[in-house]
Design a protein around this motif. Structure first.
Motif, PDB file in Angstrom:
ATOM      1  N   VAL A 219       0.815  -1.216   0.000  1.00 23.69           N
ATOM      2  CA  VAL A 219       0.000   0.000   0.000  1.00 23.69           C
ATOM      3  C   VAL A 219       0.849   1.268   0.000  1.00 23.69           C
ATOM      4  O   VAL A 219       0.358   2.345  -0.378  1.00 23.69           O
ATOM      5  CB  VAL A 219      -0.975   0.017   1.201  1.00 23.69           C
ATOM      6  N   ASN A 220       2.103   1.176   0.412  1.00 21.63           N
ATOM      7  CA  ASN A 220       2.960   2.360   0.453  1.00 21.63           C
ATOM      8  C   ASN A 220       3.806   2.546  -0.805  1.00 21.63           C
ATOM      9  O   ASN A 220       4.638   3.451  -0.863  1.00 21.63           O
ATOM     10  CB  ASN A 220       3.864   2.295   1.687  1.00 21.63           C
ATOM     11  N   ASP A 221       3.588   1.707  -1.801  1.00 20.33           N
ATOM     12  CA  ASP A 221       4.284   1.855  -3.075  1.00 20.33           C
ATOM     13  C   ASP A 221       3.643   3.002  -3.862  1.00 20.33           C
ATOM     14  O   ASP A 221       2.424   3.014  -4.069  1.00 20.33           O
ATOM     15  CB  ASP A 221       4.186   0.563  -3.880  1.00 20.33           C
ATOM     16  N   PRO A 222       4.420   3.989  -4.301  1.00 20.51           N
ATOM     17  CA  PRO A 222       3.854   5.161  -4.980  1.00 20.51           C
ATOM     18  C   PRO A 222       3.028   4.824  -6.225  1.00 20.51           C
ATOM     19  O   PRO A 222       2.012   5.478  -6.486  1.00 20.51           O
ATOM     20  CB  PRO A 222       5.093   5.994  -5.351  1.00 20.51           C
ATOM     21  N   ASN A 224       1.362   1.971  -6.793  1.00 19.76           N
ATOM     22  CA  ASN A 224       0.102   1.397  -6.327  1.00 19.76           C
ATOM     23  C   ASN A 224      -0.842   2.491  -5.835  1.00 19.76           C
ATOM     24  O   ASN A 224      -2.054   2.409  -6.016  1.00 19.76           O
ATOM     25  CB  ASN A 224       0.363   0.386  -5.210  1.00 19.76           C
ATOM     26  N   TYR A 225      -0.264   3.509  -5.206  1.00 19.73           N
ATOM     27  CA  TYR A 225      -1.068   4.666  -4.771  1.00 19.73           C
ATOM     28  C   TYR A 225      -1.657   5.394  -5.971  1.00 19.73           C
ATOM     29  O   TYR A 225      -2.859   5.679  -6.015  1.00 19.73           O
ATOM     30  CB  TYR A 225      -0.196   5.611  -3.940  1.00 19.73           C
ATOM     31  N   GLN A 226      -0.817   5.688  -6.962  1.00 16.86           N
ATOM     32  CA  GLN A 226      -1.281   6.447  -8.136  1.00 16.86           C
ATOM     33  C   GLN A 226      -2.397   5.724  -8.877  1.00 16.86           C
ATOM     34  O   GLN A 226      -3.300   6.366  -9.413  1.00 16.86           O
ATOM     35  CB  GLN A 226      -0.106   6.678  -9.098  1.00 16.86           C
ATOM     36  N   THR A 227      -2.343   4.412  -8.918  1.00 10.35           N
ATOM     37  CA  THR A 227      -3.309   3.648  -9.719  1.00 10.35           C
ATOM     38  C   THR A 227      -4.504   3.145  -8.905  1.00 10.35           C
ATOM     39  O   THR A 227      -5.282   2.320  -9.380  1.00 10.35           O
ATOM     40  CB  THR A 227      -2.609   2.448 -10.393  1.00 10.35           C
ATOM     41  N   ASN A 228      -4.635   3.640  -7.665  1.00 17.16           N
ATOM     42  CA  ASN A 228      -5.789   3.344  -6.809  1.00 17.16           C
ATOM     43  C   ASN A 228      -5.745   1.953  -6.193  1.00 17.16           C
ATOM     44  O   ASN A 228      -6.704   1.536  -5.533  1.00 17.16           O
ATOM     45  CB  ASN A 228      -7.112   3.523  -7.558  1.00 17.16           C
ATOM     46  N   LEU A 229      -4.654   1.223  -6.379  1.00 18.59           N
ATOM     47  CA  LEU A 229      -4.551  -0.106  -5.791  1.00 18.59           C
ATOM     48  C   LEU A 229      -4.347  -0.040  -4.278  1.00 18.59           C
ATOM     49  O   LEU A 229      -4.860  -0.883  -3.530  1.00 18.59           O
ATOM     50  CB  LEU A 229      -3.407  -0.887  -6.432  1.00 18.59           C
ATOM     51  N   SER A 230      -3.606   0.961  -3.810  1.00 12.72           N
ATOM     52  CA  SER A 230      -3.360   1.091  -2.374  1.00 12.72           C
ATOM     53  C   SER A 230      -4.663   1.297  -1.615  1.00 12.72           C
ATOM     54  O   SER A 230      -4.921   0.637  -0.602  1.00 12.72           O
ATOM     55  CB  SER A 230      -2.405   2.260  -2.103  1.00 12.72           C
ATOM     56  N   LEU A 231      -5.462   2.216  -2.098  1.00 11.65           N
ATOM     57  CA  LEU A 231      -6.738   2.510  -1.449  1.00 11.65           C
ATOM     58  C   LEU A 231      -7.650   1.287  -1.454  1.00 11.65           C
ATOM     59  O   LEU A 231      -8.278   0.947  -0.444  1.00 11.65           O
ATOM     60  CB  LEU A 231      -7.425   3.679  -2.166  1.00 11.65           C
ATOM     61  N   THR A 232      -7.689   0.600  -2.590  1.00 14.17           N
ATOM     62  CA  THR A 232      -8.534  -0.588  -2.714  1.00 14.17           C
ATOM     63  C   THR A 232      -8.060  -1.696  -1.785  1.00 14.17           C
ATOM     64  O   THR A 232      -8.871  -2.370  -1.136  1.00 14.17           O
ATOM     65  CB  THR A 232      -8.527  -1.089  -4.170  1.00 14.17           C
ATOM     66  N   ALA A 233      -6.746  -1.879  -1.709  1.00 13.95           N
ATOM     67  CA  ALA A 233      -6.197  -2.917  -0.845  1.00 13.95           C
ATOM     68  C   ALA A 233      -6.489  -2.631   0.619  1.00 13.95           C
ATOM     69  O   ALA A 233      -6.848  -3.531   1.389  1.00 13.95           O
ATOM     70  CB  ALA A 233      -4.693  -3.044  -1.078  1.00 13.95           C
ATOM     71  N   ASP A 258      -3.213   3.803  10.810  1.00  9.19           N
ATOM     72  CA  ASP A 258      -2.147   4.047  11.799  1.00  9.19           C
ATOM     73  C   ASP A 258      -1.131   2.913  11.801  1.00  9.19           C
ATOM     74  O   ASP A 258       0.069   3.139  11.983  1.00  9.19           O
ATOM     75  CB  ASP A 258      -2.750   4.198  13.198  1.00  9.19           C
ATOM     76  N   ARG A 259      -1.594   1.694  11.588  1.00  7.41           N
ATOM     77  CA  ARG A 259      -0.720   0.521  11.649  1.00  7.41           C
ATOM     78  C   ARG A 259       0.087   0.303  10.374  1.00  7.41           C
ATOM     79  O   ARG A 259       1.241  -0.127  10.424  1.00  7.41           O
ATOM     80  CB  ARG A 259      -1.569  -0.721  11.933  1.00  7.41           C
ATOM     81  N   MET A 260      -0.495   0.665   9.214  1.00 10.05           N
ATOM     82  CA  MET A 260       0.108   0.240   7.944  1.00 10.05           C
ATOM     83  C   MET A 260       0.605   1.352   7.032  1.00 10.05           C
ATOM     84  O   MET A 260       1.504   1.124   6.229  1.00 10.05           O
ATOM     85  CB  MET A 260      -0.898  -0.611   7.159  1.00 10.05           C
ATOM     86  N   VAL A 261       0.043   2.532   7.115  1.00 12.21           N
ATOM     87  CA  VAL A 261       0.334   3.562   6.106  1.00 12.21           C
ATOM     88  C   VAL A 261       1.484   4.470   6.528  1.00 12.21           C
ATOM     89  O   VAL A 261       1.434   5.105   7.591  1.00 12.21           O
ATOM     90  CB  VAL A 261      -0.932   4.407   5.812  1.00 12.21           C
ATOM     91  N   THR A 262       2.502   4.535   5.678  1.00 12.06           N
ATOM     92  CA  THR A 262       3.626   5.452   5.879  1.00 12.06           C
ATOM     93  C   THR A 262       3.727   6.477   4.759  1.00 12.06           C
ATOM     94  O   THR A 262       4.460   7.460   4.892  1.00 12.06           O
ATOM     95  CB  THR A 262       4.953   4.670   5.953  1.00 12.06           C
ATOM     96  N   LEU A 263       3.010   6.252   3.666  1.00 15.04           N
ATOM     97  CA  LEU A 263       3.035   7.174   2.527  1.00 15.04           C
ATOM     98  C   LEU A 263       2.131   8.374   2.853  1.00 15.04           C
ATOM     99  O   LEU A 263       0.912   8.210   3.007  1.00 15.04           O
ATOM    100  CB  LEU A 263       2.536   6.459   1.270  1.00 15.04           C
ATOM    101  N   PRO A 264       2.697   9.588   2.983  1.00 10.65           N
ATOM    102  CA  PRO A 264       1.918  10.757   3.419  1.00 10.65           C
ATOM    103  C   PRO A 264       0.687  11.039   2.558  1.00 10.65           C
ATOM    104  O   PRO A 264      -0.387  11.349   3.085  1.00 10.65           O
ATOM    105  CB  PRO A 264       2.933  11.906   3.352  1.00 10.65           C
ATOM    106  N   ASN A 265       0.838  10.954   1.241  1.00  7.42           N
ATOM    107  CA  ASN A 265      -0.292  11.272   0.373  1.00  7.42           C
ATOM    108  C   ASN A 265      -1.435  10.279   0.546  1.00  7.42           C
ATOM    109  O   ASN A 265      -2.605  10.651   0.495  1.00  7.42           O
ATOM    110  CB  ASN A 265       0.155  11.305  -1.092  1.00  7.42           C
ATOM    111  N   LEU A 266      -1.095   9.018   0.744  1.00  8.06           N
ATOM    112  CA  LEU A 266      -2.134   8.009   0.962  1.00  8.06           C
ATOM    113  C   LEU A 266      -2.853   8.273   2.279  1.00  8.06           C
ATOM    114  O   LEU A 266      -4.075   8.132   2.365  1.00  8.06           O
ATOM    115  CB  LEU A 266      -1.529   6.611   0.956  1.00  8.06           C
ATOM    116  N   ARG A 267      -2.108   8.646   3.280  1.00  6.77           N
ATOM    117  CA  ARG A 267      -2.743   8.955   4.563  1.00  6.77           C
ATOM    118  C   ARG A 267      -3.712  10.125   4.418  1.00  6.77           C
ATOM    119  O   ARG A 267      -4.815  10.105   4.970  1.00  6.77           O
ATOM    120  CB  ARG A 267      -1.689   9.268   5.622  1.00  6.77           C
TER     121      ARG A 267
END
Length: 466
Positions: A219-222, A224-233, A258-267
């Motif tokens: 989920v913290n891969d940029p 995966n974030y850009q393509t909406n996979l992070s949010l879906t996962a 809080d437990r899994m997300v380190t990517l600021p934009n995803l948070r």
């Protein structure tokens, strides 16, 4: 004008983007064989499609255009929309001018890039066109393909992108676009699986293909974030089901982030989504003040986003207090298809009035139209009831074209942007479709009425016009 993934909630605070003068125009071009009225550039500061912002692209009388803007990172992939005639992808670079020609072909509008600018732009263009969400969904059910046909189309489009990847000679750049294409393909496939499950009243989380596609997503891969996979996962990991005030669901989402997300934009995206899940979709039916305190603590650096969502919720609650049954319906100026202005109060005419608030780009709105048509037919000839549709479209041309195509047999109006803002505030409207019932005395019967597809709607109308 085309809406970007416009059927899903916008997940990030507004970003102000202003065209500007520079040493070199980023883009210039010409259009041959078409007259274009509305054109736009779509730009996402962090590459996430749901954060895309639109900038007007002015078309000159001679069908030429130029465009310039700030590029914080020095370069960016952007989308370009030409009315409903064409949708394209471009790569813009600070200090360079991309030159394009748009022209008519047997399959519609096409684009050509000036020599020396072709390889990367051809790939970016194919990426945008192949994975455009509007290609695999139609707001008009009569124009939609079957889910199986969309799956075949998706595979075909993905192959078009893969065929262009070898033209990118830089290995790092080619690897980036390879992963971007794969991520977009996976997301489109997931979306089609979800659409199919929804149509069959099945739970997509129980679908084996869905789980096989989403499993092991970082989920913290940029990308995966850009393509909406992070949010879906992330949402796939939530065990609690949405329902009621959504508090349990939202609290589990916060713990997961809080437990899994380190990517600021995803948070940041998740902060906005969780706020919408509770304050908009859950309608704040529980202990809202206690949840708001915990939500603000969770939001951290994104507390301004959280505060804005809470403010909108409180404003909505105030509007609901003003729109209790029995109170006088707020008035507003409406625009007719032929350009006249009329007050809402002037068209009530002592009849029980059922109002449909909608837009051409809103899929759920358009799906209700056939049911509304049946409702209108059911009460045809009864002078005690009337049906009114009020559009919030900003693109009046698209609204007018929809009316010309459908030729609805009930009153149609549209709101200006300014009046839409006031209308939404008066009625506490935060999403559409929205349905309103006004009694024969011009008082509110229901500020948030049942949909035309709900049999209770016809029953209510029948009871009120006896």
């Amino acid at each position: 004008m085309r809406k970007t993934k416009r059927l899903r909630p916008l997940l990030m605070a507004a970003v102000t983007l202003l065209p500007m003068a520079g040493n070199a125009q980023l883009l210039k071009g010409s259009i041959k064989g078409y007259h274009v009225e509305d054109a736009a550039i779509g730009y996402s500061p962090d590459g996430y499609v749901l954060n895309e912002r639109t900038l007007d692209l002015k078309i000159n009388p001679d069908s030429t255009f130029t465009f310039d803007m700030e590029l914080p990172k020095g370069e960016a992939d952007v989308s370009m929309t030409m009315d409903d005639k064409g949708y394209f992808g471009l790569h813009l670079t600070k200090g360079k001018t991309l030159e394009v020609t748009l022209y008519r072909t047997g399959e519609g509008m096409a684009i050509a890039f000036k020599d020396g600018q072709t390889a990367r732009n051809k790939l970016v263009n194919q990426l945008y066109r192949s994975f455009d969400g509007m290609k695999y969904w139609s707001p008009d059910p009569s124009e939609a393909k079957t889910n199986a046909a969309y799956r075949v189309l998706l595979d075909t489009e993905y192959n078009k992108v893969k065929a262009l990847l070898p033209t990118i000679k830089d290995k790092t750049l080619r690897a980036y676009y390879t992963r971007l294409a794969e991520g977009n393909y996976k997301w489109c496939k997931l979306r089609l699986i979800m659409d199919d499950c929804q149509a069959r009243n099945a739970e997509f989380k129980d679908n084996t293909e869905f789980q096989a596609t989403i499993t092991d997503i970082d989920v913290n891969d940029p990308i995966n974030y850009q393509t909406n996979l992070s949010l879906t996962a992330l949402n796939n990991m939530v065990k609690t089901r949405m329902g009621g005030d959504n508090e349990a669901y939202c609290r589990e989402q916060m713990q997961l982030v809080d437990r899994m997300v380190t990517l600021p934009n995803l948070r940041s995206v998740m902060v906005r989504m969780i706020g919408q899940n509770y304050f908009t979709f859950g309608n704040g039916q529980g202990d809202t003040e206690a949840f708001a305190k915990d939500y603000l603590r969770f939001a951290g650096k994104d507390s301004l986003v959280a505060q804005d969502i809470i403010r909108q919720f409180r404003e909505k609650k105030l509007s609901e207090e003003k729109t209790h049954a029995g109170k006088a319906a707020p008035d507003i100026t409406l625009n007719t298809p032929d350009g006249k202005q009329v007050p809402l109060s002037s068209i009530l005419n002592g009849k029980f009035t059922y109002i449909d608030v909608w837009a051409t780009w809103c899929g759920p709105c358009v799906k209700e139209i056939p049911h509304l048509e049946k409702l209108v037919e059911r009460f045809k000839g009864n002078d005690k009831v009337q049906f009114v549709s009020i559009s919030v479209d900003t693109n009046w041309k698209a609204w007018s074209a929809k009316l010309d195509k459908d030729r609805p047999q009930w009153a149609q109006y549209v709101l200006t942007a300014e009046n839409n803002e006031q209308f939404s505030k008066d009625w506490g409207i935060t999403g559409i479709p929205r349905f309103i019932m006004i009694d024969a005395d011009g008082n509110i019967f229901s500020a948030d009425a049942t949909r035309p597809s709900d049999e209770a709607t016809a029953t209510t109308i029948e009871e009120q016009i006896k």
